[in-house]
Design an enzyme around this catalytic site. Structure first.
Site, short mmCIF file in Angstrom:
data_model
loop_
_atom_site.label_atom_id
_atom_site.label_comp_id
_atom_site.label_asym_id
_atom_site.label_seq_id
_atom_site.Cartn_x
_atom_site.Cartn_y
_atom_site.Cartn_z
N GLU A 279 -6.19 10.71 0.14
CA GLU A 279 -4.95 10.17 -0.52
C GLU A 279 -5.42 9.49 -1.89
O GLU A 279 -5.56 8.11 -2.09
CB GLU A 279 -4.23 8.97 0.44
CG GLU A 279 -3.52 9.33 1.59
CD GLU A 279 -2.88 7.75 2.38
OE1 GLU A 279 -3.11 6.95 1.74
OE2 GLU A 279 -1.92 8.54 3.23
N GLU B 64 -1.35 12.54 8.38
CA GLU B 64 -1.40 11.17 8.92
C GLU B 64 0.13 10.58 9.36
O GLU B 64 0.93 10.57 8.42
CB GLU B 64 -1.89 10.12 8.06
CG GLU B 64 -3.38 10.33 7.77
CD GLU B 64 -4.18 9.15 6.84
OE1 GLU B 64 -3.58 8.28 6.59
OE2 GLU B 64 -5.15 9.64 6.09
C1 GAL Z 1 -3.39 5.70 4.79
C2 GAL Z 1 -4.93 6.05 4.62
C3 GAL Z 1 -5.62 5.72 6.07
C4 GAL Z 1 -5.21 4.42 6.52
C5 GAL Z 1 -3.57 4.49 6.78
C6 GAL Z 1 -3.05 3.40 7.35
O1 GAL Z 1 -3.05 5.36 3.52
O2 GAL Z 1 -5.14 7.28 4.27
O3 GAL Z 1 -7.06 5.55 5.95
O4 GAL Z 1 -5.65 3.19 5.82
O5 GAL Z 1 -2.90 4.67 5.61
O6 GAL Z 1 -1.76 3.42 7.67
#
Ligand code: GAL
Length: 660
Positions: A145, A296
């Site tokens: 990200e 994610e």
């Molecule tokens: C994303 C990030 C992850 C974790 C996640 C939590 O932005 O890539 O590492 O922090 O959020 O929601």
């Protein structure tokens, strides 16, 4: 696509061997067939400068592979170790007041720092050499990200590179002065090295300076990624992605140019499922011809020390995943596998708890695994159907809106508002980044794009001339590539093509102006362009306010197609109704095929296979819903038959159906 992946982010470097062994058993039980690994593990890979070993990760990847679990391996550059940051404030990300960040979080080191780049290349090379040809590695992710926590760094090195960038862009400082209009407020520069970064100042920096600094940083982060991609490709044939996110300050199109497939992260709670749908419709088109990944999302709830979202309602996760796969996803992956025991994100939803038991999200995970297995044969033999409606999604416009919000807020909520109108009008759609080809579409909508590049304009014009219907606006075309006001016409080149003269641009908010069009009336808001049709026909007219009688919607025949210009933003529920009426009118005129009708909160995703069209219908809001079958239909999974008429779906229910 060979298979559908269901995955989770995995951090074996944080846990002892007994836990790792338990994890692997549990992953198989839960139906997880891939993990993503390594993105924050730089210190585990290189605990002391120059002492690099990937042995631990190689062993884990091989063990996972033996258990039938693939790995997406990441470059670990978002978390440079202490040996790189300690005692070096000049290497740290620096905010616009000149404060360097401290070690302890992530993205704390400036990605333009030459030493970070040098050490970054070395660790990426070590990763690529060590794991690049392992059979368990199914893909790569660059970093994590980009820009998720940081904006535009203002360290001395960034400012130096900013000056180089300006010189490359403008050639002479006289050209920069002219392009930016720096005669205003005696800003004019004598040399490139005098041009400041947008550091804290009194009233605000020149619009051109602000926007260009953003574009500069976006190009730099793409350059940072490009270095990594080139190294990985020397040692690995596995496809490369970056887990992007629309909310960060990036030019995704530029990043995607160097990647093999698109992926994204998003964490809306179950009440904001439209957010995920928007992402599916966008990232499906991120890399033409390649399926995307949801890299994610939480199995239950987002959270950190600062607080948390509410967990998804029971059943939602399956609907979210089915909609992703049916929209064209090859992979659907959670953050994270095992709850963190330390750090700042202990409160985040995970598949397993820190002590190794199923979490509140676990039943949903089992549900997704079951759905994935059921869907796989149907989806592997079909593809998302070509949509006929396209909406341009512009990261550049996003940069413009940060500089100038036009009294209507920021780009992302505006784009979402537009998306919701298309959704409510029942139009299956693609969201396209600015450079995407327009073949196969019948209706194009380009809202909120202040600068229309000559290339975009030429493509859209060709689309219209060949018979397409293009709806441009609101807030489209009124700024130049340097974020100044065009001086040939209010909307620049767009205006001549649209057959109108823009008489006035001014803020409509609270002027009492009402827009009347397509049998609807709604208040208008924000910065607006009001038209006197020259060749065009007025389709929407202003009532009341400062310029009653002028047009705010016009249509104009161009070649075999039509250009519709929308000069102002209809507001509130009445505004949404007006826009939906407008889209329904023009979709019918453009010959857009009617979609399978569903009740609100239920969606129908079109796909095609050798036999033809079918639909994956999913109830997203958890209240159950219906689809109106125009003909008898069959469920492709269990061969159940349905007569024409109303098909009922349970809360978060879904089916793959074909009219017979
Ligand atoms: C994303 C990030 C992850 C974790 C996640 C939590 O932005 O890539 O590492 O922090 O959020 O929601």
């Amino acid at each position: 696509m060979q298979k559908l992946y269901y995955g989770a982010a995995y951090y074996p470097e944080l846990w002892p061997e007994a836990v790792i062994a338990e994890d692997m058993r549990y992953m198989q039980k839960a139906g997880i067939n891939c993990v993503r690994m390594g993105e924050f593990a730089w210190a585990a890979m290189e605990p002391h400068e120059g002492e690099i070993s990937l042995d631990f990760f190689v062993a884990i990847i091989n063990r996972l592979h033996a258990a039938g679990i693939g790995t997406v391996f990441c470059t670990p550059t978002p978390t440079p170790p202490i040996w790189l940051s300690h005692g070096h404030p000049e290497r740290m990300y620096t905010d616009n007041r000149g404060y360097p960040m401290a070690h302890g979080a992530r993205q704390h080191v400036c990605t333009n720092n030459p030493y970070l780049r040098e050490r970054g290349r070395l660790i990426v090379e070590a990763c690529a050499r060590a794991v690049g040809r392992l059979p368990g590695v199914i893909g790569w992710q660059t970093d994590n990200e980009f820009k998720c926590h940081v904006g535009e760094c203002c360290c001395a090195e960034c400012v130096r590179q900013w000056h180089e960038w300006l010189e490359a862009r403008y050639g002479t400082v006289a050209r920069l002065n002219d392009a930016w209009g720096t005669a205003v407020w005696s800003e004019a520069y004598e040399r490139f090295d005098q041009v400041p970064a947008p550091m804290a100042t009194t009233m605000g920096h020149n619009a051109a300076l602000q926007t260009m600094y953003r574009l500069f940083h976006r190009e730099k982060i793409a350059e940072f990624q490009r270095e990594q991609v080139a190294i990985i490709r020397r040692h690995s044939d596995a496809p490369i992605t970056h887990n992007s996110n629309r909310n960060f300050l990036l030019d995704n199109e530029l990043l995607l140019r160097d990647l093999d497939f698109a992926s994204f992260d998003n964490y809306p709670d179950c009440d904001h499922w439209q957010e995920m749908l928007l992402d599916y419709d966008l990232w499906r088109n991120g890399k033409a011809g390649r399926p995307f990944w949801v890299m994610e999302t939480s199995p239950a709830h987002n959270g950190g020390l600062w607080g948390y979202h509410k967990p998804h309602r029971t059943g939602y996760l399956v609907a979210e995943a089915v909609a992703a796969y049916a929209s064209g996803a090859e992979g659907f992956s959670h953050w994270l596998w095992r709850q963190q025991r330390a750090g700042v994100e202990q409160n985040h939803g995970a598949v397993l708890s820190a002590w190794g038991t199923p979490t509140v999200g676990y039943a949903g995970v089992l549900g997704v695994s079951a759905a994935r297995a059921l869907l796989e044969p149907v989806l592997l033999n079909s593809a998302p159907a070509q949509r006929e409606v396209a909406m341009t999604y512009s990261d550049r416009a996003r940069a413009y809106f940060i500089t100038e919000p036009y009294d209507v807020g920021q780009y992302i909520p505006l784009a979402r508002r537009w998306f919701d109108v298309l959704l409510a009008a029942g139009l299956p759609r693609d969201l396209l980044f600015e450079g995407a080809a327009l073949d196969g579409y019948k209706l194009l909508t380009t809202p909120f794009v202040p600068y229309l590049s000559p290339e975009y304009l030429a493509r859209a014009r060709a689309f219209v001339e060949a018979g397409g219907l293009w709806i441009a606006g609101p807030l489209t075309g009124g700024r130049t590539g340097e974020h100044t006001v065009p001086t040939d016409a209010a909307l620049g080149a767009l205006e001549g093509l649209a057959g109108v003269e823009t008489l006035y641009t001014y803020p409509l908010t609270n002027t009492g102006a009402l827009g009347v069009a397509f049998g609807q009336a709604a208040p208008l808001t924000g910065w607006a362009a009001t038209f006197l049709p020259t060749g065009a026909a007025a389709m929407g007219v202003l009532e009341g306010g400062v310029t009653p009688g002028l047009a705010f919607i016009t249509e104009h025949q161009v070649g075999k197609g039509k250009l519709v210009l929308l000069g102002a933003l209809p507001e509130g529920e009445d505004g949404a109704a007006l826009l939906a009426a407008m889209f329904r009118h023009y979709a019918a005129e453009a010959g857009v095929a009617p979609a399978l009708e569903t009740s609100s909160g239920t969606i129908a995703l079109p796909r095609t296979d050798d036999t033809g069209l079918f639909w994956v219908v999913v109830n997203m809001d958890g209240w159950g819903g219906t689809a109106a079958l125009p003909a008898p239909a069959v469920d492709l999974l269990n061969r159940e038959q349905f007569p024409a008429g109303t098909l009922e779906l349970a809360a978060y229910g879904w089916r793959a159906i074909r009219m017979v």
